[in-house]
Structure formats: C-alpha cells, structure tokens
Write a protein that holds these residues in place. Structure first.
Motif, PDB file in Angstrom:
ATOM      1  N   ILE A  32      -0.481  -3.935  -5.087  1.00 41.06           N
ATOM      2  CA  ILE A  32      -0.204  -2.702  -4.333  1.00 41.06           C
ATOM      3  C   ILE A  32      -1.335  -1.704  -4.565  1.00 41.06           C
ATOM      4  N   SER A  33      -1.895  -1.165  -3.497  1.00 35.03           N
ATOM      5  CA  SER A  33      -2.931  -0.129  -3.576  1.00 35.03           C
ATOM      6  C   SER A  33      -2.299   1.246  -3.408  1.00 35.03           C
ATOM      7  N   VAL A  34      -2.908   2.250  -4.031  1.00 35.77           N
ATOM      8  CA  VAL A  34      -2.361   3.613  -3.982  1.00 35.77           C
ATOM      9  C   VAL A  34      -3.476   4.625  -3.729  1.00 35.77           C
ATOM     10  N   ILE A  35      -3.228   5.533  -2.785  1.00 37.30           N
ATOM     11  CA  ILE A  35      -4.092   6.696  -2.560  1.00 37.30           C
ATOM     12  C   ILE A  35      -3.207   7.936  -2.561  1.00 37.30           C
ATOM     13  N   GLY A  36      -3.653   8.990  -3.242  1.00 37.52           N
ATOM     14  CA  GLY A  36      -2.909  10.251  -3.259  1.00 37.52           C
ATOM     15  C   GLY A  36      -3.783  11.409  -2.819  1.00 37.52           C
ATOM     16  N   PHE A  37      -3.179  12.566  -2.629  1.00 37.83           N
ATOM     17  CA  PHE A  37      -3.915  13.792  -2.330  1.00 37.83           C
ATOM     18  C   PHE A  37      -4.192  14.551  -3.639  1.00 37.83           C
ATOM     19  N   THR A  38      -5.308  15.241  -3.699  1.00 38.09           N
ATOM     20  CA  THR A  38      -5.759  16.116  -4.787  1.00 38.09           C
ATOM     21  C   THR A  38      -6.560  15.347  -5.836  1.00 38.09           C
ATOM     22  N   ASN A  39      -7.780  15.806  -6.038  1.00 36.66           N
ATOM     23  CA  ASN A  39      -8.675  15.225  -7.026  1.00 36.66           C
ATOM     24  C   ASN A  39      -8.489  15.933  -8.364  1.00 36.66           C
ATOM     25  N   GLY A  40      -7.408  15.588  -9.072  1.00 32.85           N
ATOM     26  CA  GLY A  40      -7.075  16.267 -10.326  1.00 32.85           C
ATOM     27  C   GLY A  40      -7.349  15.418 -11.551  1.00 32.85           C
ATOM     28  N   VAL A  41      -7.286  16.066 -12.717  1.00 32.86           N
ATOM     29  CA  VAL A  41      -7.567  15.373 -13.976  1.00 32.86           C
ATOM     30  C   VAL A  41      -6.477  14.344 -14.295  1.00 32.86           C
ATOM     31  N   MET A  42      -5.262  14.581 -13.832  1.00 33.80           N
ATOM     32  CA  MET A  42      -4.170  13.667 -14.115  1.00 33.80           C
ATOM     33  C   MET A  42      -4.439  12.307 -13.466  1.00 33.80           C
ATOM     34  N   GLY A  43      -4.768  12.323 -12.193  1.00 31.89           N
ATOM     35  CA  GLY A  43      -5.031  11.076 -11.486  1.00 31.89           C
ATOM     36  C   GLY A  43      -6.305  10.403 -11.946  1.00 31.89           C
ATOM     37  N   GLY A  78       0.833  -1.206   0.000  1.00 33.44           N
ATOM     38  CA  GLY A  78       0.000   0.000   0.000  1.00 33.44           C
ATOM     39  C   GLY A  78       0.861   1.246   0.000  1.00 33.44           C
ATOM     40  N   ILE A  79       0.426   2.261  -0.733  1.00 28.41           N
ATOM     41  CA  ILE A  79       1.162   3.530  -0.803  1.00 28.41           C
ATOM     42  C   ILE A  79       0.211   4.687  -0.554  1.00 28.41           C
ATOM     43  N   LEU A  80       0.582   5.587   0.359  1.00 31.30           N
ATOM     44  CA  LEU A  80      -0.082   6.881   0.505  1.00 31.30           C
ATOM     45  C   LEU A  80       0.869   7.918  -0.071  1.00 31.30           C
ATOM     46  N   ALA A  81       0.435   8.637  -1.110  1.00 31.73           N
ATOM     47  CA  ALA A  81       1.273   9.637  -1.767  1.00 31.73           C
ATOM     48  C   ALA A  81       0.869  11.037  -1.322  1.00 31.73           C
ATOM     49  N   SER A  82       1.862  11.907  -1.191  1.00 27.56           N
ATOM     50  CA  SER A  82       1.653  13.236  -0.619  1.00 27.56           C
ATOM     51  C   SER A  82       0.869  14.182  -1.518  1.00 27.56           C
ATOM     52  N   ASP A  83       0.878  13.935  -2.834  1.00 22.92           N
ATOM     53  CA  ASP A  83       0.221  14.834  -3.770  1.00 22.92           C
ATOM     54  C   ASP A  83      -0.039  14.096  -5.072  1.00 22.92           C
ATOM     55  N   GLU A  84      -0.706  14.749  -5.992  1.00 25.35           N
ATOM     56  CA  GLU A  84      -1.133  14.077  -7.224  1.00 25.35           C
ATOM     57  C   GLU A  84       0.040  13.590  -8.069  1.00 25.35           C
ATOM     58  N   ILE A 119     -12.050   9.675  -2.421  1.00 26.22           N
ATOM     59  CA  ILE A 119     -12.732   9.213  -3.631  1.00 26.22           C
ATOM     60  C   ILE A 119     -12.039   7.924  -4.085  1.00 26.22           C
ATOM     61  N   HIS A 120     -12.751   6.817  -3.993  1.00 20.90           N
ATOM     62  CA  HIS A 120     -12.157   5.531  -4.358  1.00 20.90           C
ATOM     63  C   HIS A 120     -12.349   5.265  -5.855  1.00 20.90           C
ATOM     64  N   ARG A 121     -11.230   4.969  -6.515  1.00 16.19           N
ATOM     65  CA  ARG A 121     -11.279   4.611  -7.934  1.00 16.19           C
ATOM     66  C   ARG A 121     -10.590   3.246  -8.096  1.00 16.19           C
ATOM     67  N   ASP A 122      -9.871   3.082  -9.193  1.00 17.22           N
ATOM     68  CA  ASP A 122      -9.335   1.759  -9.520  1.00 17.22           C
ATOM     69  C   ASP A 122      -8.017   1.410  -8.828  1.00 17.22           C
ATOM     70  N   SER A 123      -7.390   2.343  -8.134  1.00 14.82           N
ATOM     71  CA  SER A 123      -6.076   2.052  -7.540  1.00 14.82           C
ATOM     72  C   SER A 123      -6.158   1.493  -6.130  1.00 14.82           C
ATOM     73  N   THR A 124      -7.392   1.314  -5.622  1.00 10.27           N
ATOM     74  CA  THR A 124      -7.543   0.710  -4.291  1.00 10.27           C
ATOM     75  C   THR A 124      -8.546  -0.447  -4.361  1.00 10.27           C
ATOM     76  N   SER A 141      -7.165   4.508 -12.819  1.00  8.92           N
ATOM     77  CA  SER A 141      -7.522   5.797 -12.214  1.00  8.92           C
ATOM     78  C   SER A 141      -7.191   5.753 -10.723  1.00  8.92           C
ATOM     79  N   LEU A 142      -6.725   6.897 -10.200  1.00  8.51           N
ATOM     80  CA  LEU A 142      -6.206   6.938  -8.838  1.00  8.51           C
ATOM     81  C   LEU A 142      -7.268   7.306  -7.798  1.00  8.51           C
ATOM     82  N   SER A 143      -7.272   6.567  -6.726  1.00 11.30           N
ATOM     83  CA  SER A 143      -8.078   6.945  -5.556  1.00 11.30           C
ATOM     84  C   SER A 143      -7.399   8.130  -4.884  1.00 11.30           C
ATOM     85  N   VAL A 144      -8.201   9.104  -4.435  1.00 10.51           N
ATOM     86  CA  VAL A 144      -7.605  10.351  -3.951  1.00 10.51           C
ATOM     87  C   VAL A 144      -8.354  10.901  -2.742  1.00 10.51           C
TER      88      VAL A 144
END
Length: 336
Positions: free
Chosen positions: A270-281, A243-249, A328-333, A287-290
């Motif tokens: 491996i699951s990933v969650i980041g900060f910021t609900n941006g178009v990149m993620g 599991g990874i918690l990322a500091s930003d998008e 916001i849960h998407r495909d990375s978790t 798609s990234l959970s944020v």
C-alpha cells in the motif's frame, strides 16, 4: 465592576450601523449634528471607553495584526505562524495570536477580543465548526469595523476578502494520479478533517481523478481523536486497497500506523501520500510522501497582504492567491 460596553452594543441600542457610531464619536461631517449628539449622549450614559477608535483612524494605526488559527499543534499552522512572525517583524508590525480550537464560539470571541484591542487587520484560517454550521455572519460583520480580513488555507468563496491558499482540488487530483501511475489500482481517500473547505476540495480532487480512471470512490472519514481502526482494516482487506491519499499530516500518520500494525508493507502493498511537509511525516518510518503546502510562504503572503490592504497598496478588488505546490516523494510511495 460594570462590563465595558462595545461599539457593536451601542450601535444595536441606537439602531444604527457600527460605522455610524464610530464616525459620530469622531465628529465626522458625514453624520448629522443631531445624530452625533444622540450617539455621544448614549456613549456617555453607557460609560463607553473608546479604546478601539484607533482602528478606524488611519493616522492612529496600532501596527498590530490579529491572527486566528484553528489549532496550534499541526505542523502546518506552526510553520504558517513562523512565516507571519518573520514578515511582521520585517514590516514593523506585531501580532496578537488567538486559537479557536475549531470552535465557532471561540472564533467569535477571538474576533471580538481583537477588535476591542484595536488591531489594524485580521488574518485567519476558519474553524471546523464555523464551516460545518455554515455560520459566517461574524466574518461578514468585520467590514462594519473597517478591519481588513485575510483568509489563508481554509478559505470560503462567500466571504468578500483577500485570500491565500493552494489549489487543494488540483493537488489532490494530481496526487491520486501519481499513485495510479506507480501501479495503484484501488486508491482510497482518508480524512480526519471533515467539514473544512480544504477537505471538501481535496475530496473533490480525489473523486475527479477516480472518475477519470473509472475507479470506485473509497472514502473513509474520522476524527483524529477517534481513529476507526476496525473500519479502516475492513476497508483495506475487503476492497484490497493499494493506495491512500490522506487529507493532512496526522491523518497520514494514523493510516500508515494502522496499515503497518495490520502486517501490510509500505509501499510494496500500500502506498501513502498526505498533505503537509511536516517533521512528523518526514521522520516517520517509513518517511511519508507529501504534498508540500508551502505553509511558511502562505503565512508570509497572508500577513503581507493584510499589511498592504491596511496601507492602501492594493486595488479595490480582493486578491485570491494560489501558491504552487509540489509532491515530495519519500519512502511511502513506489518509484515510477
């Protein structure tokens, strides 16, 4: 051409405060006639042009607010600016936008430019270098100019001003716990924004969750332009990170790309969650959970707070707003 002398330079030359110079040039009865005359003579000798006096006179407001952000590229700041512009238009103000590029020197220059341009207030997010070097005197000096300051996102407790942010520590702790609740047992924190207040708080939240779960702290720190691929892969392989918690998008995108290139599956391995609900993620695959930072709302509230402070609509004590956020849960978790 001789360089324009500033109010600050006049005050330093005369060994008085900036507010004393301003009041003297405006014939304030608070300043003795002798001192007023001395200051006016010095201003005339130095060819001082009082272009910034409007900021100290409530009847001469420019209805202009200066905004300083560390970077224009991250989705967070772009959306925050969008919110500020919308709120400024609604309330009859205009914006002057400066970018510090994470530089202390550039941040100081931006403040000087805005003050000389007669802004009524300043809204800003503090640069990385300012926080790393812990040099904030230029922010404390703003009170001498009677220019209200509102900090958003990156805020520091030692600066007396209004603040708008989210509870970064709590959100990081909750995100880490959500990763654990989906089956992750070895969660790491990856940050590309070290030496910022938001990173400090997010790191604290991650470590608090790790402590509660008796889980080893696994932290990897880097800069966005120099992602440590080999070091990160070694951490994944040797520590069996799941599991990874990322500091930003951008950090989330960088670690996700590295994970996929190494042959791991997301979120199965491996699951990933980041900060910021941006178009990149949102448009990355997977798609990234944020953690939704309410970037547009932060911008709107910071701008509205600055205007309310300028127009004397707030109490004397400074406001400290903490916006509620969600994951916001998407495909990375994984699903619970």
């Amino acid at each position: 051409m001789e360089q324009k002398v500033t109010l600050k330079e006049l005050a330093k030359q005369l060994n008085v405060s900036i507010s004393t110079v301003s009041k003297a040039l405006n014939d304030s009865p608070e300043i003795s006639p002798r001192t007023r005359e001395r200051i006016k003579e010095a201003a005339q000798l130095r060819h001082y042009i009082p272009s910034s006096l409007g900021r100290n006179l409530k009847s001469m407001q420019t209805r202009t607010i200066g905004v300083i952000i560390p970077d224009i590229l991250p989705h967070f700041f772009a959306k925050a600016l969008y919110g500020m512009e919308a709120k400024a238009t609604e309330m009859g103000y205009r914006l002057i936008i400066c970018i510090s590029n994470e530089s202390l020197k550039k941040e100081k220059e931006s403040i000087e430019t805005l003050i000389s341009g007669s802004v009524d207030g300043i809204v800003m997010s503090i640069s990385q270098e300012t926080q790393a070097k812990k040099q904030i005197q230029h922010l404390l000096d703003l009170k001498e100019y009677n220019v209200p300051l509102v900090l958003f996102d990156r805020v520091l407790a030692g600066i007396p001003c209004d603040k708008v942010s989210i509870n970064d520590s709590l959100q990081a702790e909750q995100a880490t716990m959500e990763l654990i609740s989906t089956g992750c047992r070895k969660v790491a924190y990856a940050t590309g924004i070290p030496f910022t207040s938001v990173d400090d708080q997010r790191r604290d939240g991650y470590m608090e969750a790790a402590k509660r779960q008796k889980m080893k702290n696994r932290i990897i720190e880097f800069t966005h332009d120099k992602f440590p691929h080999q070091k990160f892969l070694k951490l994944l392989q040797e520590e069996k990170i799941d599991g990874i918690l990322a500091s930003d998008e951008l950090s989330a995108v960088q670690v996700t790309k590295c994970i996929l290139n190494a042959g791991f599956r997301i979120p199965e391995d491996i699951s990933v969650i980041g900060f910021t609900n941006g178009v990149m993620g949102e448009n990355f695959r997977p798609s990234l959970s944020v953690i939704d930072q309410q970037e547009e709302e932060q911008g709107k509230l910071a701008l509205e707070t600055a205007i309310d402070r300028i127009e004397n609509k707030l109490p004397d004590e400074f406001m400290d707003y903490k916006l509620k956020t969600t994951i916001i849960h998407r495909d990375s978790t994984r699903k619970v």
